[in-house]
Design an enzyme around this catalytic site. Structure first.
Site, PDB file in Angstrom:
ATOM      1  CG  ASN A   6      -1.784   1.204   1.326  1.00  0.00           C
ATOM      2  OD1 ASN A   6      -1.885   1.964   0.370  1.00  0.00           O
ATOM      3  ND2 ASN A   6      -2.417   1.396   2.476  1.00  0.00           N
ATOM      4  CD1 TRP A   7       3.996   1.108  -2.327  1.00  0.00           C
ATOM      5  CD2 TRP A   7       3.810   1.700  -4.483  1.00  0.00           C
ATOM      6  NE1 TRP A   7       4.787   0.256  -3.070  1.00  0.00           N
ATOM      7  CE2 TRP A   7       4.687   0.599  -4.386  1.00  0.00           C
ATOM      8  CE3 TRP A   7       3.536   2.240  -5.738  1.00  0.00           C
ATOM      9  CZ2 TRP A   7       5.292   0.031  -5.510  1.00  0.00           C
ATOM     10  CZ3 TRP A   7       4.130   1.683  -6.851  1.00  0.00           C
ATOM     11  CH2 TRP A   7       5.005   0.583  -6.742  1.00  0.00           C
ATOM     12  CE  LYS A   8      -0.344   3.508   4.524  1.00  0.00           C
ATOM     13  NZ  LYS A   8      -0.292   3.694   5.969  1.00  0.00           N
ATOM     14  CG  HIS A  84      -6.003   2.275   4.742  1.00  0.00           C
ATOM     15  ND1 HIS A  84      -5.592   3.284   5.576  1.00  0.00           N
ATOM     16  CD2 HIS A  84      -5.022   1.344   4.739  1.00  0.00           C
ATOM     17  CE1 HIS A  84      -4.392   2.977   6.047  1.00  0.00           C
ATOM     18  NE2 HIS A  84      -4.028   1.807   5.560  1.00  0.00           N
ATOM     19  CD  GLU A  86      -3.115   5.928   6.280  1.00  0.00           C
ATOM     20  OE1 GLU A  86      -3.055   5.913   5.034  1.00  0.00           O
ATOM     21  OE2 GLU A  86      -2.209   5.456   7.000  1.00  0.00           O
ATOM     22  CD  GLU A 154      -3.941  -2.099   7.266  1.00  0.00           C
ATOM     23  OE1 GLU A 154      -2.826  -2.380   6.850  1.00  0.00           O
ATOM     24  OE2 GLU A 154      -4.543  -1.056   6.970  1.00  0.00           O
ATOM     25  N   GLY A 160       1.918   2.725  10.750  1.00  0.00           N
ATOM     26  CA  GLY A 160       2.905   3.796  10.607  1.00  0.00           C
ATOM     27  C   GLY A 160       3.549   4.216  11.918  1.00  0.00           C
ATOM     28  CB  SER A 190       4.534  -1.314  12.129  1.00  0.00           C
ATOM     29  OG  SER A 190       4.109   0.026  12.323  1.00  0.00           O
TER      30      SER A 190
HETATM   31  P1  PGA Z   1       2.423   0.628   7.706  1.00  0.00           P
HETATM   32  O1  PGA Z   1       1.024   0.834   6.982  1.00  0.00           O
HETATM   33  O2  PGA Z   1       2.985  -0.685   7.241  1.00  0.00           O
HETATM   34  O3  PGA Z   1       3.262   1.797   7.285  1.00  0.00           O
HETATM   35  O4  PGA Z   1       2.141   0.620   9.187  1.00  0.00           O
HETATM   36  C1  PGA Z   1       0.150  -0.233   6.798  1.00  0.00           C
HETATM   37  C2  PGA Z   1      -1.138   0.244   6.163  1.00  0.00           C
HETATM   38  O5  PGA Z   1      -1.584   1.354   6.485  1.00  0.00           O
HETATM   39  O6  PGA Z   1      -1.736  -0.448   5.326  1.00  0.00           O
END
Ligand code: PGA
Length: 230
Positions: A6-8, A84, A86, A154, A160, A190
């Protein structure tokens, strides 16, 4: 196992092209790249499996800024991440909109990684199962145990932050989710090369959704290699 990057909001077409050219997923694992919308076409050209990071429920219409499942299909995109944390946290995504997006994407032939997870406050106040239960039931009602549906567990406090769920916490949450909806469950939050073995070797963990550690070819490849070796 499925390992998704997931490159966001990272990597425009140029960086996407460079990553895709250097990335060689090992045999025995399904690697999925999830670039931002503007880089999807570039990623698809590279012949890797590509998912979008979101998808709208309508096929077309007056929804400024949104992208539909048929549009993604036309581009050769295989699936989408939906819900997600976010999106839920910053863009008003709710269990209802996540369910609608999921159902529409599946209906149009896409695969879906639907994200669920509790916040730290919810976990510490003993509401983890309540929160996960509501989120997963919304997906179960909308889609059922669909063959193209995967859930990503998640925990919001692990995204993050460098903190991960312990293998036992991941196992417990995954088992709980699967009782409500019997689909593969990825762990996210993470995940890095250093902790991939202990997280991915849990019985109920069917892969990973990787953010930060998916941005470098070396670390994402290392996680894929760990998954392939298990
Ligand atoms: P992260 O993100 O590996 O940087 O914690 C995971 C995600 O949000 O899918």
């Amino acid at each position: 196992m499925l390992i998704a990057a997931n490159w966001k909001m990272s990597k425009g077409p140029g960086e996407t092209r460079d990553f895709c050219a250097a990335f060689r997923p090992p045999d025995g694992v399904e690697a999925v790249l999830c670039p931002p919308y503007v880089s999807l076409a570039t990623a698809v050209e590279s012949a890797h499996t590509v998912f979008a990071q979101n998808v709208h429920w309508a096929a077309e219409g007056a929804y400024t800024g949104e992208i539909s499942a048929p549009m993604l299909q036309e581009l050769g995109v295989a699936g989408a991440i939906v819900g997600h944390s976010e999106r839920r946290q910053y863009f008003g995504e709710t269990d209802e909109t996540v369910a609608r997006r999921t159902a529409a994407a599946l209906e149009h032939g896409l695969r879906v990684i639907a994200c669920v997870g509790e916040s730290l406050e919810e976990r510490e106040s003993g509401q983890m199962q309540l929160v996960l239960g509501v989120q997963v039931e919304a997906l179960a009602d909308a889609a059922g145990p669909h063959e193209r549906l995967v859930i990503a567990y998640e925990p919001v406090w692990a995204i993050g932050t460098g903190k991960t769920a312990t293998p036992e916490q991941a196992h417990e949450a995954h088992a709980f989710i699967k009782k409500l909806l019997d689909v593969p469950v990825l762990y996210g939050g993470s995940v890095k090369p250093e902790n991939a073995v202990e997280l991915l070797s849990q019985g109920e963990v069917d892969g990973a959704l990787v953010g930060g550690a998916s941005l470098e070819v070396e670390s994402f490849t290392a996680i894929c290699q760990t998954a392939a070796s298990l």
